[in-house]
Design an enzyme around this catalytic site. Structure first.
Site, mmCIF file in Angstrom:
data_model
loop_
_atom_site.group_PDB
_atom_site.id
_atom_site.type_symbol
_atom_site.label_atom_id
_atom_site.label_comp_id
_atom_site.label_asym_id
_atom_site.label_seq_id
_atom_site.Cartn_x
_atom_site.Cartn_y
_atom_site.Cartn_z
ATOM 1 N N LYS A 65 79.421 42.109 15.310
ATOM 2 C CA LYS A 65 79.106 41.396 16.551
ATOM 3 C C LYS A 65 79.539 42.208 17.780
ATOM 4 C CE LYS A 65 81.413 37.742 15.087
ATOM 5 N NZ LYS A 65 81.699 38.210 13.705
ATOM 6 N N THR A 66 80.786 42.691 17.748
ATOM 7 C CA THR A 66 81.278 43.480 18.881
ATOM 8 C C THR A 66 80.454 44.757 19.037
ATOM 9 O OG1 THR A 66 83.458 42.656 18.321
ATOM 10 C CG2 THR A 66 83.381 44.502 19.868
ATOM 11 N N ASP A 110 84.628 37.408 23.048
ATOM 12 C CA ASP A 110 84.823 37.206 21.622
ATOM 13 C C ASP A 110 85.518 35.852 21.435
ATOM 14 O OD1 ASP A 110 84.670 37.815 18.993
ATOM 15 O OD2 ASP A 110 86.187 39.389 19.002
ATOM 16 N N THR A 159 82.926 33.090 15.092
ATOM 17 C CA THR A 159 82.841 32.933 13.643
ATOM 18 C C THR A 159 82.575 31.469 13.322
ATOM 19 O OG1 THR A 159 85.237 32.667 13.695
ATOM 20 C CG2 THR A 159 84.410 34.817 13.045
ATOM 21 N N ARG A 218 83.162 46.398 8.153
ATOM 22 C CA ARG A 218 84.554 46.751 8.490
ATOM 23 C C ARG A 218 85.362 47.002 7.222
ATOM 24 N NH1 ARG A 218 86.386 42.815 11.999
ATOM 25 N NH2 ARG A 218 86.084 44.106 13.837
#
Ligand code: ADP
Length: 346
Positions: A65-66, A110, A159, A218
């Site tokens: 997302k980032t 975020d 999330t 990640r």
């Protein structure tokens, strides 16, 4: 939360990963539908000479997302300002953030579901027509302040889509959900990262790391770095299937990417509570984790694998979950399956 090798959220030395982050849409692996829709929206906005519509990205941690927010900024030729929901405490924080933005800048928030209500309320008119109005001070000295801000794009990431208030949700022009990556995409991500880290890896090596990375880039990058260490110390520095498997076995990440805590969650339900149904709080207490962490971090992946299901009466370990734990599936559950249907929507 304990440090976890397979956590989707950032851990210890993940900052070392910033060089692995794709910078353009073309480099961003997978999520084809999101990329296509976003590409069209960006082209259209550029042609009109307008900022992109506010955008909400949601999905489990570590899926990109980032990264996508930074890519949007790069593709739009805009600057990006990064913050998080809980960091914006008061209405004044929103005002100071927004007044510093230049035309077409991007504000990335975020954990946008954790924006305090007061901040959210002053954000609404700013999102609609780029105006800000709030009351400063109290009592007789209270002052009404009205300001205009430059047109900007809010990119929110969360999330927990369900925890966003309805009025905030409605102000996003588009909403994209990121999903766990499939095996092919994960292998591409591992190979791409290995290339950037300048470590040789063969197909078996890439596939061993990919399959244990829980569909989460990640995690793949983190495991790759650990396997690279192992390959340097115990092998010739390059990663093949056997090297990757030995390294990952040593790190106690199993063939599906489950670690000890996942197995504890599943094992607790299976062994202490006869396979369920059992409530979230009870599971949390029995494995010593926060219930929010279990719901956001452990459950989505266990459900994705089909090892756990949420039913109106609580969580239940499925037949596949039992098989993975190497335990016999209780007859009682087999005959109860029909009664537990349908599963509760997640
Ligand atoms: P989130 O914000 O969803 O928690 P991030 O955007 O921080 O996740 O992504 C975590 C890491 O995973 C990034 O540093 C990047 O290196 C990698 N990554 C994420 N998505 C992709 C992708 N689609 N292709 C390649 N690498 C990715």
């Amino acid at each position: 939360m304990t440090e976890r090798l397979v956590a989707g959220s950032p851990q210890g030395d993940d900052a070392a990963e910033s060089g692995l982050r794709p910078h353009r849409l073309q480099e961003y692996v997978g999520q084809e539908k999101v990329k296509e829709n976003l590409g069209i929206a960006m082209d259209a906005a550029k042609r009109r000479g307008e900022p992109l519509d506010h955008l909400l990205l949601y999905g489990p941690p570590g899926l990109g997302k980032t990264t996508l927010a930074h890519i949007v900024a790069a593709e739009m030729g805009a600057s990006i300002r990064v913050t998080t929901g809980p960091a914006i405490e008061r209405a004044g924080d929103v005002a100071s953030l927004l007044t510093q933005l230049q035309a077409s800048d991007i504000l990335f928030v975020d954990e946008v579901h954790r924006l305090p209500r007061a901040a959210e309320e002053i954000l609404y008119p700013a999102l609609e027509d780029f105006s800000l109005s709030w009351v400063m001070g109290r009592g007789l000295s209270a002052q009404n302040i009205n300001l205009r801000v430059e047109p900007f794009t809010l990119i929110g990431a969360t999330t927990r889509y369900a925890m966003l208030s309805a009025p905030l949700r409605d102000r996003f022009g588009s909403v994209y959900r990121l999903d766990y990556y499939d095996a092919d995409d994960m292998e591409r991500i591992v190979r791409r990262s290995a290339r950037i880290l300048k470590v040789a890896i063969d197909d078996d090596g890439a596939s061993a790391i990919a399959s244990r990375s829980r569909g989460t880039p990640r995690v793949a990058n983190r495991l790759l770095r650990r396997v690279r260490d192992y390959a340097q110390v115990r092998a010739d520095g390059s990663i093949d299937g056997a090297t990757a498997e030995h390294a990952l076995d040593l790190l106690e990440v199993d063939v599906l990417g489950l670690d000890e805590i996942d197995r504890r969650v599943l094992g607790a339900i299976a062994e202490k509570f006869d396979g369920g149904p059992v409530g979230l709080e009870t599971i949390a207490a029995s494995v010593g984790e926060e219930s929010d962490t279990i719901m956001d971090v452990y459950e989505p992946f266990l459900m994705q694998l089909g090892f756990l299901s949420r039913t109106p009466r609580g969580r239940v370990v499925t037949r596949r979950g039992y098989e993975h734990l190497g335990l016999a599936y209780p007859d009682r559950l087999a005959s109860n399956q029909a009664a537990l249907w349908p599963p509760e929507p997640s």
